[in-house]
Design an enzyme around this catalytic site. Structure first.
Site, short mmCIF file in Angstrom:
data_model
loop_
_atom_site.label_atom_id
_atom_site.label_comp_id
_atom_site.label_asym_id
_atom_site.label_seq_id
_atom_site.Cartn_x
_atom_site.Cartn_y
_atom_site.Cartn_z
CE LYS A 176 -3.64 2.44 2.44
NZ LYS A 176 -4.69 2.38 3.45
CE LYS A 187 -6.04 1.96 -0.69
NZ LYS A 187 -6.58 2.02 0.63
CB SER A 228 -11.23 7.41 -3.89
OG SER A 228 -10.01 7.84 -3.31
#
Ligand code: PBG
Length: 331
Positions: A197, A250, A276
């Site tokens: 991440k 991610k 997003s």
């Protein structure tokens, strides 16, 4: 006529031929739909930077899950939008058995027992500091955060979540969570670890959605440097050793090489989070008429799948599935 012995265009000459040789087949079954949830009833608040995405109360979430299931999306990840007054330095509301997040999970599983429900484990939605870990004297401390994460995970397993999703990037958290789940007899509850991440600007709209941005500093001492690839492999290996069932990368689109790297080297299913900011960019360009949304959206998702992610967390899940069902995905 030139003497060209190899003519790859022969294999692209008609839709029928292209169908025959297509290598990547993305279906709604590969997708996990993220849902933002909040307390109360009858609430449906559109997120300004994410047109078409809403914060939903329990009754509205159940409708949304029902609509997704209708078109073949059967997996969901829930994120809570928590009132500021409930936030504390240790984010203890996250493990409170009667919190609305856990209540909503229970009611989804009661109404739709067949769905796969994934949680998010981190302090940030519940923390008055807005960090994923505990903040002590301005520092995000690792080991003192771990029992707080484990408490969240066990509470989530009790509420019926099928997979726990640690997104906090603390060292050792997958092992501590696995041990706590086993200890509490949740040996069947899995872990989808946010392994690689990155400290990314593409989470901006999400933090607005949850009002979860850090109150001070940034997340660079725990989330990864976008410049690093080898480090992703190290994180993935550690999470796999500690008991992760899936490994996640991610964001997705700027990190397709990392997805590839993990899918080649790791023997766990790879998930990717189409975050997003990636959603918002496409929606914004489409709203301006600058890009053909109907073609660009499935192209984005297919590229993530082609790179090696068998599972994709994406806000496009329902729309993709609706088009897939209507068989009008452009080829
Ligand atoms: C919180 C968390 C974040 C996302 C998922 N879980 C934000 C962050 O780390 O700041 C981002 C998802 C998205 O942008 O769609 N731990």
């Amino acid at each position: 006529m030139y003497d060209i012995p190899q003519r790859p265009r022969r294999n692209r000459q008609s839709a029928a031929v292209r169908d025959l040789i297509r290598e990547t087949h993305l279906t709604p079954g590969h997708l996990i739909m993220p849902l933002f949830v909040l307390d109360g009833q009858g609430r449906r608040e559109e997120i300004s930077a994410m047109p078409g995405v809403f914060r939903l109360s329990e009754d509205e979430v159940l409708k949304e899950v029902g609509a997704c299931v209708q078109v073949g999306v059967r997996s969901f990840v829930l994120f809570p939008a928590v009132d500021e007054e409930l936030k504390t330095p240790d984010g203890s509301y996250g493990a409170h058995p009667s919190n609305f997040y856990l209540r909503i999970a229970r009611s989804i599983k009661a109404a739709f027992p067949e769905v796969m429900l994934m949680s998010d484990v981190a302090l940030d939605p519940y923390s008055s500091d807005g960090h994923d870990g505990l903040v002590v004297n301005g520092e995000i401390v690792n080991d003192a955060t771990l029992p707080l994460l484990a408490a969240q995970a066990v509470a989530q397993a009790k509420a019926g979540f099928d997979f726990i999703g640690p997104s906090d990037m603390m060292d050792g958290r997958v092992g501590v969570i696995r041990e706590a789940l086993d200890e509490a007899n949740f040996t069947q509850t899995g872990i989808i670890a946010y392994s690689a991440k990155y400290a990314s600007a593409f989470y901006g709209p999400f933090r607005d959605a949850l009002e979860s941005a850090p109150k001070s500093g940034d997340k660079k001492t725990y989330q990864m440097d976008p410049a690093n690839r080898h480090e992703a492999l190290r994180e993935a290996e550690l999470d796999a050793d500690e008991g992760a069932d899936f490994l996640m990368v991610k964001p997705a689109l700027c990190y397709l090489d990392v997805i590839r790297e993990l899918s080649v080297h790791m023997d766990r299913p790879i998930a990717a989070y189409n975050v997003s900011g990636e959603y918002s960019m496409l929606k914004a360009a489409a709203a301006k008429g600058w890009i053909d949304y109907d073609r660009a959206m499935p192209e984005m998702l297919t590229s993530i799948h082609r790179a090696g992610a068998s599972v994709i967390l994406t806000y496009f899940a329902r729309e993709f599935a609706e088009r897939y069902q209507a068989e009008n995905l452009p080829r």
